[in-house]
Design an enzyme around this catalytic site. Structure first.
Site, short mmCIF file in Angstrom:
data_model
loop_
_atom_site.label_atom_id
_atom_site.label_comp_id
_atom_site.label_asym_id
_atom_site.label_seq_id
_atom_site.Cartn_x
_atom_site.Cartn_y
_atom_site.Cartn_z
N GLU B 71 55.91 -73.40 74.24
CA GLU B 71 54.92 -74.02 75.13
C GLU B 71 53.94 -73.03 75.73
O GLU B 71 52.76 -73.34 75.89
CB GLU B 71 55.61 -74.82 76.23
N HIS B 140 63.51 -84.71 81.85
CA HIS B 140 62.58 -85.41 80.96
C HIS B 140 61.94 -86.62 81.64
O HIS B 140 61.46 -87.52 80.96
CB HIS B 140 63.30 -85.92 79.70
C1 LIG Z 1 60.80 -76.71 76.27
C2 LIG Z 1 61.02 -77.87 75.37
N1 LIG Z 1 60.12 -78.12 74.40
C3 LIG Z 1 60.28 -79.17 73.58
C4 LIG Z 1 61.36 -79.99 73.72
C5 LIG Z 1 61.50 -81.21 72.85
N2 LIG Z 1 62.57 -80.97 71.88
C6 LIG Z 1 63.82 -81.37 72.11
S1 LIG Z 1 64.85 -80.88 70.94
C7 LIG Z 1 63.62 -80.18 70.06
C8 LIG Z 1 63.91 -79.54 68.74
C9 LIG Z 1 64.92 -78.48 68.86
O1 LIG Z 1 65.15 -77.94 67.61
P1 LIG Z 1 66.35 -76.95 67.39
O2 LIG Z 1 66.31 -75.87 68.42
O3 LIG Z 1 66.32 -76.55 65.99
O4 LIG Z 1 67.64 -77.82 67.71
P2 LIG Z 1 68.19 -79.10 66.93
O5 LIG Z 1 67.52 -80.29 67.52
O6 LIG Z 1 67.91 -78.93 65.50
O7 LIG Z 1 69.64 -79.11 67.26
C10 LIG Z 1 62.41 -80.30 70.72
C11 LIG Z 1 61.13 -79.79 70.23
C12 LIG Z 1 62.26 -79.71 74.75
N3 LIG Z 1 63.31 -80.49 74.98
N4 LIG Z 1 62.09 -78.64 75.54
#
Ligand SMILES: Cc1ncc(C[n+]2csc(CCOP(=O)(O)OP(=O)(O)O)c2C)c(N)n1
Ligand SMILES: [Mg+2]
Lengths: 333, 336
Positions: B71, B140
């Site tokens: 971000e 959230h």
């Molecule tokens: C700071 C922040 N940015 C974006 C999100 C939205 N978000 C939630 S999970 C996710 C993807 C996470 O990917 P990864 O770290 O690979 O974990 P996975 O979901 O594959 O377990 C995103 C972008 C968030 N929760 N927090």
């Protein structure tokens, strides 16, 4: 089939009880998530749920090295980490349903399950929120001089967050027993890891920060267990932080309801066949003669029964009273 | 004119402006989606809330940029691109993630024009979905516009309906200042009449949603439809209210609020944020200091409690101000 020995064969990497426990925990996580996948369709479960099904061997392979005195921080996809670290199945289910008897009184929900008494410092809905916390817990471990460690679980996507870079560098600078586990399941939300992780190599990044790092098959409990064992021993011995990158897959969408338009049609079906940690575990322990099917089958039944009770109890349990909205904001007022 | 959801109205504004102005780019996580996926579908998402749908197929990677989860770099890159002549729209997905990149918003983008002696501008739009109502928990569900409203140098938009959202987004995209555009998640499906063409709504001009004599009600974002409900109910008893939707909290249309209070002498402010240092307390403070002579009763503020947003359905419902609390507040301000 040859008659299996009464106790595990001498070359088993884990004691028989440990093998049984590891299987039970992985199975518990799997059935917990499979059942949630079904129950979520009823609309009774509030909010936003990210299932861990498919990744069980990572949480369990790591947490089998930890005691309640070690710490973990988790993610939005945290149910598996919580269960592997010893959080109560029923307490978690209550929490996910938003009930008063939940581990967090229903105030946290799926993305905020925590049990500090178990060294579980919380799931986290902020991607990259956890690793700095894990470094802090690792400072506490270091200062206690009791050989405890702190583990930050995260995904491939979290490896791109600035807070994670800061945490990794600081852990190296301070030489604290922090372990970073990046579960590379190929996706962050609807974006592939090969696109978003520029170097395509999270373990390599960790080495760039100056810590040892390994990559392993995250669907192979033994691969995770052994690789994390080496890194954890390094941290416990005062060698500083380390990173593990288990390569793994998730069986469901990013969150429940995700149509998964970014995934090839048969991808999950194929991976369920070739990368299933429970199947692999069974094949290995039965093949090596460490355990028999008859040791494991009853566990399957017990787990299913336990999850069923947990769901039924949670469905009928009461929520916290409205007065709870304004409690727990501060320790003292 | 077409019936359109607020989601589609914002999407329409983005489409219009990207077609009109080649300097507009969009960046954020999964604004298109599917990059690096195995299906080959390069618009697998169109934004987690579907607000940026259809942009990537038209403008491709050059102008619709899927980013890693970073971000600070998203907002910072948008601000930097704005200094370099582009008109970027950064999507933060959930407004709560402002916590990750606050420096780029309030130390960087918001201050450039002033620090650079007025010699440059930073026309960046930061979009973020806010608000409770979907049981997404404490990280959230927040309505964090008060933090940003407090920062000189950045404008803050909090639309309550589809028509306003489109006009305000077009204004944001053409504005020469940084703008934070808060979209309430629970309002995305809310439908309203939206003209097809191009129109802008100037910042700092409130909308008079209802006209009445007895009480002035000021409400923001999701609180506007809630206030409408309460007010329409009370109208049946002969109690009538002005309902003012400021639409932007910075700049704030003080004049419309003060004029209305001149007429009614009674003020209820409705705000989904917790009460301390909120937009509700800000408006109450402005009216108390500039319109005190007109007040016939203490100002009533209807806000969330001073607590994080709880997860459980029943607790979240109790947390968020709803039509009933607004109705009670209007009755109370009339009694005092
Ligand atoms: C700071 C922040 N940015 C974006 C999100 C939205 N978000 C939630 S999970 C996710 C993807 C996470 O990917 P990864 O770290 O690979 O974990 P996975 O979901 O594959 O377990 C995103 C972008 C968030 N929760 N927090
Ligand atoms: Mg991932």
């Amino acid at each position: 089939m040859a008659t299996a020995p009464a106790s595990s064969a001498p070359h088993a990497p884990l004691a028989r009880e440990q093998l049984l426990r590891a299987y039970r925990t992985m199975k518990t996580i799997r059935e917990f998530e499979e059942r949630l996948h079904v129950e979520i369709q009823t609309g009774e479960i509030p909010g936003f749920t990210h299932l861990y099904a498919g990744q069980e061997a990572v949480a369990v392979g790591v947490c089998e090295h930890l005691s309640d005195r070690d710490y973990i921080v988790s993610t939005h996809r945290g149910h598996g980490h919580c269960l592997a670290k010893g959080c109560d199945v029923q307490g978690m289910m209550y929490e996910i349903y938003g009930r008063a008897a939940g581990l967090c009184k229903g105030k946290g929900g799926s993305m905020h399950i925590a049990d500090v008494t178990k060294g579980m410092l919380g799931a986290n809905a902020i991607v990259g929120g956890g690793p700095p916390l894990a470094v802090g817990a690792a400072i506490a471990c270091r200062n206690r001089k009791d050989g405890t460690v702190s583990v930050a679980f995260g995904g491939d996507g979290s490896a791109n967050q600035g807070t994670v870079f800061e945490a990794m560098n600081m852990a190296v600078v301070l030489k604290v027993p922090a372990l970073f586990v990046f579960e590379n399941n190929g996706y962050s939300e609807h974006t592939g890891a090969d696109y978003a992780v520029g170097s395509k190599d999270i373990a390599g990044r960790a080495r760039g920060f100056g810590m040892p790092a390994e990559k392993c098959d995250g669907s192979d409990f033994f691969a995770v267990y052994e690789a994390f064992g080496r890194l954890c021993a390094h941290a416990r011995a005062g060698g500083g932080p380390a990173t593990l990158e288990p390569v793994i897959t998730r069986y469901y969408g990013h969150f429940e309801g995700d149509p998964q338009l970014y995934r090839a049609k048969d991808e999950v079906k194929r991976l369920r066949e070739t990368m299933d940690c429970l199947k692999k575990f069974r094949a290995r322990v039965e093949g090596e003669g460490w355990l028999k099917a008859s040791d494991l089958d009853p566990i399957d039944e017990q787990v299913l029964a336990q999850i069923d009770v947990a769901v039924k109890s949670a469905r009928s349990a009461p929520p916290a009273p409205e007065s709870e909205v304004t409690t727990d904001v501060y320790a003292t007022y | 004119m077409a019936q359109m959801t607020m989601r589609d109205a914002i999407n329409a504004a983005l489409h219009l402006e990207m077609a009109r102005d080649p300097r507009v780019i969009v960046l954020g996580e999964d604004v298109s989606g599917g990059a690096g996926g195995t299906s080959g579908n390069r618009e697998a998402s169109g934004g987690i809330f579907g607000v940026t749908k259809g942009l990537w197929p038209l403008y491709g990677d050059e102008r619709v940029i899927d980013t890693p989860i970073s971000e600070s770099a998203i907002v910072g890159a948008a601000a930097g691109a704005a200094l370099a002549g582009l008109r970027p729209v950064a999507e933060l997905m959930f407004a709560d993630f402002v916590g990750v990149c606050m420096d780029q918003i309030f130390n960087q983008a918001a201050k450039f024009r002033y620090m650079f002696g007025g010699k440059s501008s930073c026309p960046v739009v930061i979009r973020a979905a806010m608000g409770a109502g979907m049981n997404m928990g404490a990280q959230h569900s927040q309505t964090i516009y008060p933090f940003i409203t407090a920062v000189p140098g950045i404008k803050v938009v909090v639309p309550s309906n589809a028509y306003d959202a489109k006009g305000l987004m077009l204004q944001a995209l053409r504005d020469d200042d940084p703008v934070m555009f808060f979209e309430h998640k629970a309002l995305y499906p809310r439908k309203g009449e939206v003209p097809d063409g191009d129109y802008t709504i100037p910042f700092g001009e409130a909308a008079l949603v209802r006209e009445g004599e007895h009480v002035t009600v000021v409400a923001l974002a999701r609180m506007v439809p809630f206030a409408e409900k309460a007010i329409d109910l009370l109208a049946k008893e002969g109690i009538t209210c002005d309902l003012i939707d400021p639409r932007t909290t910075s700049p704030l249309d003080e004049e419309t609020i003060l004029e209305s209070v001149e007429n009614t002498g009674r003020l209820v402010v409705v705000d989904e944020s917790p009460p301390r240092c909120s937009v509700a307390s800000d408006i109450a403070g402005i009216v108390a200091s500039k319109g005190f002579h007109a007040l016939k009763a203490p100002i009533v503020q209807v806000t969330a409690p001073h607590a994080p947003v709880p997860f459980a359905r029943e607790l979240e419902r109790a947390y968020v101000p709803g039509p009933q609390k607004i109705e009670t507040a209007i009755r109370q301000v009339l009694k005092d």
